[in-house]
Design a protein around this motif. Structure first.
Motif, PDB file in Angstrom:
ATOM      1  N   LEU A 139       0.989  -1.300  -0.176  1.00 14.95           N
ATOM      2  CA  LEU A 139       0.089  -0.250  -0.054  1.00 14.95           C
ATOM      3  C   LEU A 139       0.590   1.089  -0.130  1.00 14.95           C
ATOM      4  CD1 LEU A 139      -3.027  -0.536   2.185  1.00 14.95           C
ATOM      5  CD2 LEU A 139      -3.121  -1.115  -0.668  1.00 14.95           C
ATOM      6  N   VAL A 140       1.963   1.282   0.397  1.00 16.17           N
ATOM      7  CA  VAL A 140       3.227   2.059  -0.315  1.00 16.17           C
ATOM      8  C   VAL A 140       2.617   2.931  -1.444  1.00 16.17           C
ATOM      9  CG1 VAL A 140       4.523   1.438   1.753  1.00 16.17           C
ATOM     10  CG2 VAL A 140       5.046   1.300  -0.677  1.00 16.17           C
ATOM     11  N   LEU A 141       2.449   2.212  -2.341  1.00 17.76           N
ATOM     12  CA  LEU A 141       2.529   2.455  -3.617  1.00 17.76           C
ATOM     13  C   LEU A 141       0.980   3.657  -3.825  1.00 17.76           C
ATOM     14  CD1 LEU A 141       2.095  -0.717  -5.599  1.00 17.76           C
ATOM     15  CD2 LEU A 141       3.721   0.874  -6.081  1.00 17.76           C
ATOM     16  N   LEU A 142       0.369   3.471  -2.787  1.00 16.66           N
ATOM     17  CA  LEU A 142      -0.567   4.673  -2.514  1.00 16.66           C
ATOM     18  C   LEU A 142      -0.461   5.829  -1.652  1.00 16.66           C
ATOM     19  CD1 LEU A 142      -3.771   1.957  -2.576  1.00 16.66           C
ATOM     20  CD2 LEU A 142      -3.003   3.487  -4.136  1.00 16.66           C
ATOM     21  N   ASP A 143       0.910   6.055  -1.357  1.00 17.11           N
ATOM     22  CA  ASP A 143       1.199   7.162  -0.051  1.00 17.11           C
ATOM     23  C   ASP A 143       1.518   8.251  -1.962  1.00 17.11           C
ATOM     24  OD1 ASP A 143       1.214   5.976   1.809  1.00 17.11           O
ATOM     25  OD2 ASP A 143       2.939   5.318   1.756  1.00 17.11           O
ATOM     26  N   PHE A 144       1.569   9.413  -1.569  1.00 18.31           N
ATOM     27  CA  PHE A 144       1.305  10.782  -2.320  1.00 18.31           C
ATOM     28  C   PHE A 144       1.200  11.996  -1.620  1.00 18.31           C
ATOM     29  CE2 PHE A 144      -2.035   8.073  -4.009  1.00 18.31           C
ATOM     30  CZ  PHE A 144      -1.432   7.286  -5.028  1.00 18.31           C
ATOM     31  N   THR A 145       2.162  12.543  -2.622  1.00 20.56           N
ATOM     32  CA  THR A 145       3.080  13.587  -1.790  1.00 20.56           C
ATOM     33  C   THR A 145       2.087  14.884  -1.557  1.00 20.56           C
ATOM     34  OG1 THR A 145       4.045  14.384  -3.722  1.00 20.56           O
ATOM     35  CG2 THR A 145       5.396  13.779  -2.356  1.00 20.56           C
ATOM     36  N   THR A 146       1.190  14.477  -2.607  1.00 17.23           N
ATOM     37  CA  THR A 146      -0.150  15.910  -2.226  1.00 17.23           C
ATOM     38  C   THR A 146      -1.595  14.386  -2.834  1.00 17.23           C
ATOM     39  OG1 THR A 146       0.153  16.594  -4.969  1.00 17.23           O
ATOM     40  CG2 THR A 146       0.986  18.117  -2.922  1.00 17.23           C
ATOM     41  N   PRO A 147      -2.195  15.636  -2.416  1.00 17.70           N
ATOM     42  CA  PRO A 147      -3.842  14.363  -2.655  1.00 17.70           C
ATOM     43  C   PRO A 147      -3.694  14.506  -4.389  1.00 17.70           C
ATOM     44  CG  PRO A 147      -3.939  16.030  -1.026  1.00 17.70           C
ATOM     45  CD  PRO A 147      -3.682  16.315  -1.322  1.00 17.70           C
ATOM     46  N   PRO A 148      -4.121  13.340  -5.143  1.00 16.71           N
ATOM     47  CA  PRO A 148      -4.440  13.266  -6.395  1.00 16.71           C
ATOM     48  C   PRO A 148      -5.450  14.188  -6.980  1.00 16.71           C
ATOM     49  CG  PRO A 148      -3.543  11.035  -6.049  1.00 16.71           C
ATOM     50  CD  PRO A 148      -3.771  12.058  -4.847  1.00 16.71           C
ATOM     51  N   THR A 149      -5.312  14.129  -8.008  1.00 15.48           N
ATOM     52  CA  THR A 149      -6.360  15.267  -8.613  1.00 15.48           C
ATOM     53  C   THR A 149      -7.340  13.947  -9.588  1.00 15.48           C
ATOM     54  OG1 THR A 149      -5.865  17.422  -8.942  1.00 15.48           O
ATOM     55  CG2 THR A 149      -8.128  16.687  -9.894  1.00 15.48           C
ATOM     56  N   VAL A 150      -8.291  13.877  -9.451  1.00 11.11           N
ATOM     57  CA  VAL A 150      -9.321  12.506  -9.907  1.00 11.11           C
ATOM     58  C   VAL A 150     -10.657  12.978 -10.637  1.00 11.11           C
ATOM     59  CG1 VAL A 150     -10.431  10.297 -10.082  1.00 11.11           C
ATOM     60  CG2 VAL A 150      -8.591  10.286  -8.270  1.00 11.11           C
ATOM     61  N   SER A 151     -10.789  13.426 -11.998  1.00 11.48           N
ATOM     62  CA  SER A 151     -11.841  13.828 -12.109  1.00 11.48           C
ATOM     63  C   SER A 151     -12.788  13.696 -12.739  1.00 11.48           C
ATOM     64  CB  SER A 151     -11.182  15.270 -13.685  1.00 11.48           C
ATOM     65  OG  SER A 151     -10.463  14.389 -14.858  1.00 11.48           O
ATOM     66  N   THR A 152     -12.564  12.371 -13.335  1.00 14.59           N
ATOM     67  CA  THR A 152     -13.245  10.905 -14.493  1.00 14.59           C
ATOM     68  C   THR A 152     -13.334   9.239 -13.378  1.00 14.59           C
ATOM     69  OG1 THR A 152     -11.990  10.447 -15.850  1.00 14.59           O
ATOM     70  CG2 THR A 152     -12.949  12.260 -16.470  1.00 14.59           C
ATOM     71  N   ALA A 153     -14.646   9.364 -13.592  1.00 13.94           N
ATOM     72  CA  ALA A 153     -15.213   7.875 -13.541  1.00 13.94           C
ATOM     73  C   ALA A 153     -15.330   6.604 -14.270  1.00 13.94           C
ATOM     74  CB  ALA A 153     -15.462   7.932 -11.917  1.00 13.94           C
ATOM     75  N   LYS A 154     -15.279   5.538 -14.384  1.00 16.09           N
ATOM     76  CA  LYS A 154     -15.307   5.105 -15.818  1.00 16.09           C
ATOM     77  C   LYS A 154     -16.464   3.515 -15.123  1.00 16.09           C
ATOM     78  CE  LYS A 154     -14.702   2.631 -19.814  1.00 16.09           C
ATOM     79  NZ  LYS A 154     -13.213   1.630 -20.918  1.00 16.09           N
ATOM     80  N   ARG A 155     -16.975   3.389 -15.508  1.00 18.82           N
ATOM     81  CA  ARG A 155     -18.067   2.091 -14.703  1.00 18.82           C
ATOM     82  C   ARG A 155     -17.668   0.869 -15.375  1.00 18.82           C
ATOM     83  NH1 ARG A 155     -23.202   3.390 -15.539  1.00 18.82           N
ATOM     84  NH2 ARG A 155     -23.029   3.811 -13.111  1.00 18.82           N
ATOM     85  N   VAL A 156     -17.321  -0.151 -14.999  1.00 19.27           N
ATOM     86  CA  VAL A 156     -17.162  -1.268 -15.548  1.00 19.27           C
ATOM     87  C   VAL A 156     -17.497  -2.465 -14.777  1.00 19.27           C
ATOM     88  CG1 VAL A 156     -14.962  -3.251 -15.646  1.00 19.27           C
ATOM     89  CG2 VAL A 156     -14.478  -0.513 -15.762  1.00 19.27           C
ATOM     90  N   ARG A 157     -18.457  -3.674 -15.174  1.00 15.90           N
ATOM     91  CA  ARG A 157     -18.873  -4.214 -15.244  1.00 15.90           C
ATOM     92  C   ARG A 157     -18.179  -5.452 -14.896  1.00 15.90           C
ATOM     93  NH1 ARG A 157     -24.823  -3.556 -18.327  1.00 15.90           N
ATOM     94  NH2 ARG A 157     -25.267  -1.440 -18.114  1.00 15.90           N
ATOM     95  N   GLY A 158     -18.182  -6.096 -13.129  1.00 17.43           N
ATOM     96  CA  GLY A 158     -17.612  -7.480 -13.582  1.00 17.43           C
ATOM     97  C   GLY A 158     -18.966  -8.095 -13.583  1.00 17.43           C
TER      98      GLY A 158
END
Length: 235
Positions: A139-158
């Protein structure tokens, strides 16, 4: 008192079964086809990140590759279980060599593939050297110096549930990754009904060569009662 004929009761039951199935399918269709505008991508990711990092335990698979002009080189392919705050068990391959690591508290056990014995390292020697940092704590892969900007979300059906895929280019906090790579790009899959991040795909460009880094992290079994103990040394 009204006595219903037997055939009417049976007919009612037979008709109600497909009706219930139809209503269930309709409810699921409405759920997964809600307008994307109703989903705030930034809030979705922020909440999922917080819940994922707050999990007391989880299982994971971590695969790391280098993509070069000469082909793809597999750096690692590992399956692990982590119990917070300081217990990890991971097995797989690093540089195509088998590896098994168990970490309990401040002690790390590494299995010698030749003698089948466990080598013991006390304290934070691995962490200080930057060895196996991501392999033991992905989960260190999810450590960021500043919160990332997330502008879009794509729906994916499993097969069993619907996911949301978000993409962003963050400022990565990991100093070992930053020393070698740039232009990080993240693809993060979120299970909204469970509230967890279930997949992270990282791409980055080498600072010194025509080489790209590709990392895939799959997460599952959040908050399961895993038991991790020091390995038994063979005599």
């Amino acid at each position: 008192m009204v006595h219903w004929p037997a055939f009417r009761c049976g007919r009612f039951v037979l008709l109600s079964v497909p009706a219930v199935a139809l209503l269930g399918a309709l409810a699921w269709f409405i759920l997964v086809n809600r307008p994307l505008a109703a989903v705030d991508p930034q809030e979705l990711f922020t909440r999922a990140l917080e819940q994922t990092k707050g999990a007391k335990s989880y299982a994971y698979r971590l695969r790391t590759q280098l993509i070069t002009p000469r082909g793809t080189r597999c750096l690692s392919d590992l399956h692990g279980v982590r119990v917070l705050p300081d217990r990890v068990s991971v097995r797989g391959k690093i540089f195509n060599a088998p590896v098994a690591i168990v970490q309990v508290g401040g002690v790390t056990y590494i299995k010698d593939s030749f003698s089948e014995r466990w080598l013991t390292l006390e304290g934070e020697r691995l962490g200080e050297a930057g060895v196996f940092t991501t392999e033991l704590d992905p989960l260190v892969l999810l450590d960021f110096t500043t919160p990332p900007t997330v502008s879009t979300a794509k729906r994916v059906r499993g097969k069993k549930e619907t996911f949301y895929l978000v993409e962003f280019a963050p400022a990565v906090k990991n100093r070992f990754l930053n020393a070698q790579f740039r232009d990080f790009h993240y693809r993060v899959t979120i299970a909204p009904e469970r509230g967890y991040i279930v997949s992270v795909v990282v791409g980055a460009q080498s600072k010194n060569a025509l080489t790209r880094l590709a990392v895939t992290l799959d997460l599952s079994d959040f908050n399961k009662p895993f038991r991790i103990e020091p390995p038994v040394q063979q005599q």
